[in-house]
Design a protein around this motif. Structure first.
Motif, PDB file in Angstrom:
ATOM      1  N   ALA A  24     -19.862 -30.461   4.958  1.00  0.00           N
ATOM      2  CA  ALA A  24     -20.931 -30.955   5.657  1.00  0.00           C
ATOM      3  C   ALA A  24     -19.989 -30.134   7.047  1.00  0.00           C
ATOM      4  CB  ALA A  24     -20.284 -31.711   6.038  1.00  0.00           C
ATOM      5  N   MET A  25     -21.011 -29.369   8.010  1.00  0.00           N
ATOM      6  CA  MET A  25     -20.911 -28.692   9.154  1.00  0.00           C
ATOM      7  C   MET A  25     -21.266 -28.943  10.244  1.00  0.00           C
ATOM      8  SD  MET A  25     -21.637 -24.719   7.516  1.00  0.00           S
ATOM      9  CE  MET A  25     -20.859 -23.990   8.786  1.00  0.00           C
ATOM     10  N   GLY A  26     -20.324 -28.948  11.352  1.00  0.00           N
ATOM     11  CA  GLY A  26     -21.228 -28.712  12.618  1.00  0.00           C
ATOM     12  C   GLY A  26     -21.353 -30.898  12.742  1.00  0.00           C
ATOM     13  N   GLY A  27     -21.755 -30.957  13.739  1.00  0.00           N
ATOM     14  CA  GLY A  27     -22.906 -32.783  14.222  1.00  0.00           C
ATOM     15  C   GLY A  27     -23.555 -32.906  14.173  1.00  0.00           C
ATOM     16  N   LEU A  28     -23.402 -33.876  14.937  1.00  0.00           N
ATOM     17  CA  LEU A  28     -25.502 -34.002  14.795  1.00  0.00           C
ATOM     18  C   LEU A  28     -25.342 -33.421  16.284  1.00  0.00           C
ATOM     19  CD1 LEU A  28     -25.605 -38.171  14.257  1.00  0.00           C
ATOM     20  CD2 LEU A  28     -25.857 -36.227  12.672  1.00  0.00           C
ATOM     21  N   GLY A  29     -27.002 -33.594  16.158  1.00  0.00           N
ATOM     22  CA  GLY A  29     -27.268 -33.220  18.264  1.00  0.00           C
ATOM     23  C   GLY A  29     -28.172 -31.472  17.645  1.00  0.00           C
ATOM     24  N   GLY A  30     -27.702 -30.928  16.750  1.00  0.00           N
ATOM     25  CA  GLY A  30     -28.448 -29.755  16.553  1.00  0.00           C
ATOM     26  C   GLY A  30     -29.494 -29.737  16.245  1.00  0.00           C
ATOM     27  N   PHE A  31     -30.485 -28.538  15.832  1.00  0.00           N
ATOM     28  CA  PHE A  31     -31.845 -28.349  15.454  1.00  0.00           C
ATOM     29  C   PHE A  31     -31.685 -28.634  13.618  1.00  0.00           C
ATOM     30  CE2 PHE A  31     -32.866 -26.721  19.057  1.00  0.00           C
ATOM     31  CZ  PHE A  31     -33.185 -27.053  19.852  1.00  0.00           C
ATOM     32  N   GLY A  32     -30.957 -28.499  13.659  1.00  0.00           N
ATOM     33  CA  GLY A  32     -30.365 -28.910  11.436  1.00  0.00           C
ATOM     34  C   GLY A  32     -28.978 -29.478  10.442  1.00  0.00           C
ATOM     35  N   GLY A  33     -29.006 -29.917  10.204  1.00  0.00           N
ATOM     36  CA  GLY A  33     -27.966 -29.320   9.658  1.00  0.00           C
ATOM     37  C   GLY A  33     -27.258 -28.716   9.026  1.00  0.00           C
ATOM     38  N   MET A  34     -26.369 -28.398   8.865  1.00  0.00           N
ATOM     39  CA  MET A  34     -25.418 -27.454   7.775  1.00  0.00           C
ATOM     40  C   MET A  34     -24.296 -28.359   6.703  1.00  0.00           C
ATOM     41  SD  MET A  34     -25.202 -24.762  10.782  1.00  0.00           S
ATOM     42  CE  MET A  34     -23.883 -25.737  11.256  1.00  0.00           C
ATOM     43  N   PHE A  35     -24.637 -27.557   5.559  1.00  0.00           N
ATOM     44  CA  PHE A  35     -23.845 -27.657   4.334  1.00  0.00           C
ATOM     45  C   PHE A  35     -23.458 -26.437   4.130  1.00  0.00           C
ATOM     46  CE2 PHE A  35     -22.554 -29.378   0.429  1.00  0.00           C
ATOM     47  CZ  PHE A  35     -21.430 -31.122   0.901  1.00  0.00           C
ATOM     48  N   ASP A  36     -22.011 -26.466   3.354  1.00  0.00           N
ATOM     49  CA  ASP A  36     -21.514 -24.751   2.932  1.00  0.00           C
ATOM     50  C   ASP A  36     -21.449 -25.515   1.754  1.00  0.00           C
ATOM     51  OD1 ASP A  36     -20.198 -22.827   2.059  1.00  0.00           O
ATOM     52  OD2 ASP A  36     -18.672 -22.912   3.372  1.00  0.00           O
ATOM     53  N   LEU A  37     -22.624 -24.451   0.859  1.00  0.00           N
ATOM     54  CA  LEU A  37     -22.391 -24.716  -0.791  1.00  0.00           C
ATOM     55  C   LEU A  37     -21.232 -24.321  -1.444  1.00  0.00           C
ATOM     56  CD1 LEU A  37     -24.560 -26.098  -3.181  1.00  0.00           C
ATOM     57  CD2 LEU A  37     -25.540 -24.025  -2.537  1.00  0.00           C
ATOM     58  N   SER A  38     -20.671 -23.506  -0.529  1.00  0.00           N
ATOM     59  CA  SER A  38     -19.764 -22.962  -1.589  1.00  0.00           C
ATOM     60  C   SER A  38     -18.298 -23.765  -1.592  1.00  0.00           C
ATOM     61  CB  SER A  38     -19.013 -21.958  -0.965  1.00  0.00           C
ATOM     62  OG  SER A  38     -18.275 -22.060   0.596  1.00  0.00           O
ATOM     63  N   GLN A  39     -18.352 -24.642  -0.437  1.00  0.00           N
ATOM     64  CA  GLN A  39     -17.166 -26.129  -0.771  1.00  0.00           C
ATOM     65  C   GLN A  39     -17.050 -26.783  -1.790  1.00  0.00           C
ATOM     66  OE1 GLN A  39     -14.340 -25.830   0.982  1.00  0.00           O
ATOM     67  NE2 GLN A  39     -15.314 -24.003   1.732  1.00  0.00           N
ATOM     68  N   THR A  40     -18.531 -26.211  -2.803  1.00  0.00           N
ATOM     69  CA  THR A  40     -18.584 -27.689  -3.402  1.00  0.00           C
ATOM     70  C   THR A  40     -18.215 -26.983  -5.505  1.00  0.00           C
ATOM     71  OG1 THR A  40     -20.920 -26.536  -4.605  1.00  0.00           O
ATOM     72  CG2 THR A  40     -20.307 -28.285  -3.134  1.00  0.00           C
ATOM     73  N   ASN A  41     -17.436 -25.855  -5.523  1.00  0.00           N
ATOM     74  CA  ASN A  41     -16.780 -25.323  -6.185  1.00  0.00           C
ATOM     75  C   ASN A  41     -17.773 -25.493  -8.287  1.00  0.00           C
ATOM     76  OD1 ASN A  41     -14.736 -23.519  -5.152  1.00  0.00           O
ATOM     77  ND2 ASN A  41     -13.948 -26.871  -4.996  1.00  0.00           N
ATOM     78  N   VAL A  42     -19.185 -25.177  -7.773  1.00  0.00           N
ATOM     79  CA  VAL A  42     -19.848 -25.348  -8.790  1.00  0.00           C
ATOM     80  C   VAL A  42     -20.281 -23.897  -9.564  1.00  0.00           C
ATOM     81  CG1 VAL A  42     -22.250 -26.005  -9.592  1.00  0.00           C
ATOM     82  CG2 VAL A  42     -20.757 -27.713  -7.748  1.00  0.00           C
ATOM     83  N   LYS A  43     -20.250 -23.542 -10.579  1.00  0.00           N
ATOM     84  CA  LYS A  43     -20.406 -22.331 -11.030  1.00  0.00           C
ATOM     85  C   LYS A  43     -21.833 -21.685 -11.306  1.00  0.00           C
ATOM     86  CE  LYS A  43     -16.043 -22.649 -13.549  1.00  0.00           C
ATOM     87  NZ  LYS A  43     -15.883 -22.091 -15.711  1.00  0.00           N
ATOM     88  N   GLU A  44     -22.991 -22.605 -11.671  1.00  0.00           N
ATOM     89  CA  GLU A  44     -24.168 -22.128 -11.631  1.00  0.00           C
ATOM     90  C   GLU A  44     -25.028 -23.362 -10.819  1.00  0.00           C
ATOM     91  OE1 GLU A  44     -25.606 -20.337 -15.246  1.00  0.00           O
ATOM     92  OE2 GLU A  44     -24.113 -21.542 -16.100  1.00  0.00           O
TER      93      GLU A  44
END
Length: 340
Positions: free
Chosen positions: A36-56
């Motif tokens: 999870a990146m950032g906080g509430l109040g922006g125009f879009g919510g952000m999420f860093d998928l690389s942090q999930t450690n999922v191969k495919e």
């Protein structure tokens, strides 16, 4: 000339809207998770998928609302659990496809912004996200006078999850001879409330009906939907499950076939289903046909797993709760679901 600005004169309180945002920030903060990146109040919510450690990684999404259960929350002036219902309806769907929920966004529309009330709603959303391991990364609140009454609001949500490609559950592995394991529901969940409201229209909610084991009717009707994510994820990661059906609107009859190929059917033993007291009350007071109950409600089973018989023992070992063996997969002859 009124001192109010033009927007306020039209029924929209911008300052109340700002207050709602400030009130809900602390609830969203409770749901923080890796990625999870950032906080509430922006125009879009952000999420860093690389942090999930999922191969495919395969993203799986779901969206839903709460339906007319909201009308009971408004009627009984209890708003702190309905948000969990919204989260549950979305994340239970995507866990049924094998996905771990990553993040959630909500949408609340109301006739009049009431910051204290909307904070209660979002607190329930945050609690649902905590139970699902999902970050609340954004949302929207809309004040819409004329569209909704001052005491009315609507609630919907959107969840995104990730699945390892090899762990996706799409029903293709379900086969004849698989057994059906049921996980208990917490109550009616969030379906069938147009009928529920009709059955109990003349009741205040304070009643303690003989069937409800000492609980007030309003508390039973507003019991929040169970979230199955943390129970089921370990099973998915060990590839123990062939198919999953989330029992929502349409009950067993509509939802169980969604995990089956066209040549298969589910045979369910009714006496193995742990029917909850509220469903007995609904059938009695609503004079609903017994067979129809299984076409509308979950009857006490919120999630059905299709599993290979040899894996059942391991599943029961991992699940720290009662597991109900309610039936099996058979070849389809006529109906997709046979209840006997």
């Amino acid at each position: 000339m009124s001192d109010k600005n033009a927007y306020a004169q039209s029924g929209v309180d911008v300052e109340a809207g700002y207050e709602v945002v400030e009130r809900i920030k602390k609830h969203a903060a409770r749901t923080k998770r890796a990625g999870a990146m950032g906080g509430l109040g922006g125009f879009g919510g952000m999420f860093d998928l690389s942090q999930t450690n999922v191969k495919e990684p395969v993203l799986i999404s779901g969206t839903d609302g709460v339906g007319t259960k909201l009308m009971l929350a408004i009627k009984y002036n209890k708003h702190d659990t309905i948000g969990q219902d919204c989260v549950a309806m979305c994340v239970n769907d995507i866990i049924a496809a094998g996905a771990e929920p990553l993040y959630f966004l909500d949408y609340i529309a109301t006739g009049k912004n009431k910051p204290e009330q909307l904070e209660e709603v979002v607190a329930g959303v945050a609690e649902g996200c905590v139970l699902a391991g999902s970050a609340l990364i954004g949302g929207e609140t809309a004040e819409m006078p004329g569209m909704y009454g001052e005491d009315d609001y609507d609630l919907a949500g959107f969840a995104v999850g990730v699945a390892e490609k090899s762990h996706i559950i799409d029903g293709s592995k379900v086969k004849e001879g698989d057994i059906l394991l049921g996980l208990a529901s917490s109550g009616i969940h969030s379906n069938g409330y147009s009928l529920v409201r009709r059955v109990f229209a003349a009741y205040t909610g304070e009643e303690v009906l003989p069937e409800l084991e000492g609980k007030k009717l309003k508390d039973v009707l507003l019991e929040p939907t169970r979230i199955y994510v943390k129970a089921v994820l370990p099973l998915i990661k060990e590839s123990l499950v062939n198919g999953i059906a989330h029992i929502t609107g349409g009950g067993f009859i509509e939802n169980v076939p969604r995990m089956l190929s066209e040549d298969l059917a589910a045979e369910i033993e009714e006496n193995k289903v742990p029917v909850l007291p509220i469903f007995k009350a609904l059938e009695k007071y609503g004079q609903i046909k017994h067979d129809e109950m299984f076409e509308i409600f979950n009857m006490g089973i919120g999630l059905v797993l299709a599993v290979s018989p040899e894996k059942a023992a391991r599943i029961k070992e991992l699940l720290d709760e009662p597991v109900y063996e309610i039936g099996r997969i058979i070849k389809k002859t006529d109906a997709s679901v046979v209840i006997k």
